[in-house]
Design a protein around this motif. Structure first.
Motif, PDB file in Angstrom:
ATOM      1  N   SER A   2     -29.090  36.032 -27.679  1.00 25.28           N
ATOM      2  CA  SER A   2     -28.889  34.839 -28.480  1.00 25.28           C
ATOM      3  C   SER A   2     -27.465  34.333 -28.270  1.00 25.28           C
ATOM      4  N   GLY A   3     -27.259  33.085 -28.487  1.00 28.43           N
ATOM      5  CA  GLY A   3     -25.945  32.497 -28.293  1.00 28.43           C
ATOM      6  C   GLY A   3     -25.069  32.599 -29.538  1.00 28.43           C
ATOM      7  N   ARG A   4     -25.569  33.244 -30.543  1.00 22.64           N
ATOM      8  CA  ARG A   4     -24.824  33.323 -31.803  1.00 22.64           C
ATOM      9  C   ARG A   4     -24.136  34.674 -31.920  1.00 22.64           C
ATOM     10  N   ILE A   5     -22.878  34.688 -32.257  1.00 17.22           N
ATOM     11  CA  ILE A   5     -22.112  35.922 -32.466  1.00 17.22           C
ATOM     12  C   ILE A   5     -21.491  35.832 -33.860  1.00 17.22           C
ATOM     13  N   GLU A   6     -21.615  36.922 -34.604  1.00 20.03           N
ATOM     14  CA  GLU A   6     -21.028  36.966 -35.948  1.00 20.03           C
ATOM     15  C   GLU A   6     -19.936  38.019 -35.947  1.00 20.03           C
TER      16      GLU A   6
END
Length: 132
Positions: A2-6
């Motif tokens: 996924s392109g989302r990093i938290e």
């Protein structure tokens, strides 16, 4: 992927909590609807600190007010009562001598005078101890 990093970050270094803040966190963690886990997440504090603060609060070290000491039992030994000398007679007006008063003389020679307001249960315990 996924392109989302938290990124979860913590406050760098040690945090300083005031006594009021610590007590508020303890109320949040141990109150009626409290949860240590929820308080840890909400206030970003370690669970070890919460339990340390609770121990300090219970001992009085957190607030500076010492906690009352725990109740403990003491060993007691009962011995023979000391020899009592009879009390000197107290002169009272004739009408006051009998007004609501009860005179009790035990076989040991101990004399008690009580009035009508005496607690019967307490008097029974006292007589029981003195009659031994």
């Amino acid at each position: 992927m996924s392109g989302r990093i938290e990124i979860v970050g913590r406050v760098s270094g040690r945090r300083r909590w005031t006594v009021e803040e610590k007590l508020a966190i303890l109320r949040d963690a141990f109150g009626p609807d409290g949860s240590v886990r929820a308080a840890v997440e909400r206030h970003e504090v370690g669970s070890g600190a919460i339990y340390t603060w609770r121990r300090q609060a219970m001992s009085g070290a957190l607030s500076g007010v010492p906690a009352r000491p725990q109740t403990a039992f003491a060993e007691v030994q009962i011995s023979e009562p000391p020899m009592m000398l009879p009390a000197p007679p107290v002169e009272a007006p004739a009408d006051a001598r009998t007004a609501g008063q009860i005179g009790i003389e035990l076989p040991s020679g101990v004399r008690l005078t009580v009035d009508g307001t005496v607690d019967a249960e307490a008097l029974s315990r006292v007589i029981g101890v003195l009659a031994r």
